[in-house]
Motif scaffolding. Structure first.
Motif, PDB file in Angstrom:
ATOM      1  N   VAL A 210      -1.108  19.494  12.014  1.00  0.00           N
ATOM      2  CA  VAL A 210      -1.876  18.356  12.526  1.00  0.00           C
ATOM      3  C   VAL A 210      -1.210  17.879  13.818  1.00  0.00           C
ATOM      4  N   GLU A 211      -1.985  17.870  14.900  1.00  0.00           N
ATOM      5  CA  GLU A 211      -1.462  17.495  16.213  1.00  0.00           C
ATOM      6  C   GLU A 211      -2.264  16.344  16.805  1.00  0.00           C
ATOM      7  N   GLY A 212      -1.702  15.737  17.815  1.00  0.00           N
ATOM      8  CA  GLY A 212      -2.417  14.679  18.514  1.00  0.00           C
ATOM      9  C   GLY A 212      -1.461  13.680  19.125  1.00  0.00           C
ATOM     10  N   LEU A 213      -2.047  12.779  19.910  1.00  0.00           N
ATOM     11  CA  LEU A 213      -1.259  11.739  20.557  1.00  0.00           C
ATOM     12  C   LEU A 213      -0.753  10.735  19.527  1.00  0.00           C
ATOM     13  N   ASP A 214       0.170   9.927  19.996  1.00  0.00           N
ATOM     14  CA  ASP A 214       0.652   8.792  19.253  1.00  0.00           C
ATOM     15  C   ASP A 214      -0.515   7.938  18.744  1.00  0.00           C
ATOM     16  N   ARG A 215      -0.487   7.527  17.484  1.00  0.00           N
ATOM     17  CA  ARG A 215      -1.478   6.636  16.854  1.00  0.00           C
ATOM     18  C   ARG A 215      -2.845   7.288  16.654  1.00  0.00           C
ATOM     19  N   ALA A 216      -2.930   8.607  16.789  1.00  0.00           N
ATOM     20  CA  ALA A 216      -4.202   9.291  16.526  1.00  0.00           C
ATOM     21  C   ALA A 216      -4.516   9.278  15.039  1.00  0.00           C
ATOM     22  N   GLY A 217      -3.499   9.041  14.213  1.00  0.00           N
ATOM     23  CA  GLY A 217      -3.701   9.012  12.765  1.00  0.00           C
ATOM     24  C   GLY A 217      -3.114  10.221  12.049  1.00  0.00           C
ATOM     25  N   LYS A 218      -2.224  10.954  12.729  1.00  0.00           N
ATOM     26  CA  LYS A 218      -1.657  12.185  12.152  1.00  0.00           C
ATOM     27  C   LYS A 218      -0.970  11.952  10.813  1.00  0.00           C
TER      28      LYS A 218
ATOM     29  N   ILE B  31       5.362  29.597   2.095  1.00  0.00           N
ATOM     30  CA  ILE B  31       4.004  30.138   2.232  1.00  0.00           C
ATOM     31  C   ILE B  31       3.858  31.391   1.361  1.00  0.00           C
ATOM     32  N   ALA B  32       4.854  32.282   1.425  1.00  0.00           N
ATOM     33  CA  ALA B  32       4.790  33.525   0.644  1.00  0.00           C
ATOM     34  C   ALA B  32       4.757  33.232  -0.854  1.00  0.00           C
ATOM     35  N   ASN B  33       5.434  32.153  -1.273  1.00  0.00           N
ATOM     36  CA  ASN B  33       5.477  31.811  -2.694  1.00  0.00           C
ATOM     37  C   ASN B  33       4.277  30.994  -3.152  1.00  0.00           C
ATOM     38  N   GLY B  34       3.310  30.797  -2.262  1.00  0.00           N
ATOM     39  CA  GLY B  34       2.068  30.138  -2.683  1.00  0.00           C
ATOM     40  C   GLY B  34       1.984  28.656  -2.348  1.00  0.00           C
ATOM     41  N   THR B  35       3.016  28.127  -1.680  1.00  0.00           N
ATOM     42  CA  THR B  35       2.990  26.704  -1.316  1.00  0.00           C
ATOM     43  C   THR B  35       2.240  26.522  -0.002  1.00  0.00           C
ATOM     44  N   THR B  36       1.339  25.554   0.036  1.00  0.00           N
ATOM     45  CA  THR B  36       0.658  25.203   1.279  1.00  0.00           C
ATOM     46  C   THR B  36       1.509  24.173   2.006  1.00  0.00           C
ATOM     47  N   VAL B  37       1.753  24.417   3.294  1.00  0.00           N
ATOM     48  CA  VAL B  37       2.639  23.540   4.064  1.00  0.00           C
ATOM     49  C   VAL B  37       1.820  22.815   5.133  1.00  0.00           C
ATOM     50  N   ILE B  38       1.890  21.490   5.099  1.00  0.00           N
ATOM     51  CA  ILE B  38       1.224  20.656   6.106  1.00  0.00           C
ATOM     52  C   ILE B  38       2.304  20.166   7.070  1.00  0.00           C
ATOM     53  N   ILE B  39       2.087  20.380   8.359  1.00  0.00           N
ATOM     54  CA  ILE B  39       3.102  19.968   9.351  1.00  0.00           C
ATOM     55  C   ILE B  39       2.523  18.953  10.332  1.00  0.00           C
ATOM     56  N   ASP B  40       3.213  17.823  10.428  1.00  0.00           N
ATOM     57  CA  ASP B  40       2.877  16.698  11.315  1.00  0.00           C
ATOM     58  C   ASP B  40       3.614  16.937  12.644  1.00  0.00           C
ATOM     59  N   ARG B  41       2.907  17.362  13.673  1.00  0.00           N
ATOM     60  CA  ARG B  41       3.411  17.814  14.984  1.00  0.00           C
ATOM     61  C   ARG B  41       4.147  19.149  14.876  1.00  0.00           C
ATOM     62  N   TYR B  42       3.931  19.986  15.915  1.00  0.00           N
ATOM     63  CA  TYR B  42       4.552  21.327  15.896  1.00  0.00           C
ATOM     64  C   TYR B  42       4.811  21.771  17.329  1.00  0.00           C
ATOM     65  N   SER B  43       4.753  23.061  17.565  1.00  0.00           N
ATOM     66  CA  SER B  43       5.078  23.631  18.878  1.00  0.00           C
ATOM     67  C   SER B  43       4.199  23.084  20.000  1.00  0.00           C
ATOM     68  N   TYR B  44       2.967  22.663  19.662  1.00  0.00           N
ATOM     69  CA  TYR B  44       2.039  22.188  20.686  1.00  0.00           C
ATOM     70  C   TYR B  44       2.559  20.881  21.282  1.00  0.00           C
ATOM     71  N   SER B  45       2.988  19.958  20.416  1.00  0.00           N
ATOM     72  CA  SER B  45       3.649  18.748  20.920  1.00  0.00           C
ATOM     73  C   SER B  45       4.895  19.145  21.710  1.00  0.00           C
TER      74      SER B  45
END
Ligand code: ADP
Ligand code: 2DT
Ligand code: MG
Length: 216
Positions: free
Chosen positions: A14-22, A90-104
């Motif tokens: 999940v990406e976006g500017l500050d206060r976008a609601g990420k 991920i390989a073990n079946g866990t879904t990972v949600i990431i708040d900001r990543y390489s794009y930021s």
């Protein structure tokens, strides 16, 4: 009978500017997917809890100075230090949600308009990191963001920086595949509905998508 192979988890950014609601939306998505029976982890970058993260935190709060390139590489290192863990989850079946990543990572550094720190330069250390299956870009106008409260005290929380960041986000998301642009100016529940729809589609396609890929 031999057990079926574990279905891998999805990597959701999940990406976006500050206060976008990420952060609000990441929490809601985590709860939604957990209720659907998925095993879910929610992480964020920068992860300020590691030794590298401590340096980043001090820089963002204005307690320390860093060269633009040096801090950029620390933000990237902060992702690399957990990249293996993400791949294993991920390989073990866990879904990972990431708040900001390489794009930021690329966009905030390039927004400094340092002549030796182009967007292209800024992207290089991200190459090889786990590639998200879906990137949700929460798009918000400056006017809507302003309604959600004023700027905080951290570095980058000012009009000039946010304007350049908005432009750069737009230019990099035009080129990326697997990006869902979400109108983040709507109500919290409308935004979460849109996100749930996009993520459900992504998870349904994972079978054919195969292995987790890498950023290039
Ligand atoms: P971010 O993590 O992108 O900075 P947050 O999730 O922390 O954003 O939200 C910033 C503020 O805006 C919080 O006070 C939050 O409750 C509020 N907020 C989040 N989403 C919405 C929305 N869709 N409409 C109105 N207010 C929102
Ligand atoms: P929050 O913790 O409020 O999201 O703000 N940033 C983030 C970078 O400059 N490079 C990065 O790689 C990342 C992940 C965006 C963190 C601030 O740090 C910026 C805002
Ligand atoms: Mg946040």
């Amino acid at each position: 009978p031999s057990a079926l192979p574990t279905r891998r988890g999805a990597l959701i950014v999940v990406e976006g500017l500050d206060r976008a609601g990420k952060s609000s939306q990441c929490e809601m998505l985590r709860d939604f997917l957990s209720q659907q029976g998925h095993v879910v982890k929610y992480i964020r970058f920068p992860d300020r809890t590691t030794p590298i993260g401590n340096l980043i935190d001090s820089y963002l709060r204005g307690s320390s100075h860093q060269d633009d390139h040096s801090i950029h590489l620390l933000f990237s290192a902060n992702r690399w230090e957990v990249a293996k863990n993400i791949e294993e989850d991920i390989a073990n079946g866990t879904t990972v949600i990431i708040d900001r990543y390489s794009y930021s990572g690329a966009v905030y550094s390039a927004a400094k308009a340092n002549p030796t720190l182009s967007l292209e330069w800024a992207w290089q250390p991200e190459i090889g990191l786990p590639r998200p299956d879906i990137c949700l870009f929460l798009s918000i106008s400056p006017e809507e963001a302003a309604k959600r409260g004023g700027f905080g005290a951290e570095r980058y929380e000012n009009e000039a920086m946010q304007t350049r960041v908005r432009e750069l986000f737009r230019s990099i998301f035009e080129k990326q595949q697997g990006v869902s642009i979400i109108d983040a100016g709507k109500s919290i529940s409308e935004v979460s509905q849109e996100i749930q729809g996009a993520v459900a589609g992504c998870i349904a396609r994972l079978n054919v998508t195969g292995a987790l890929r890498k950023l290039e």
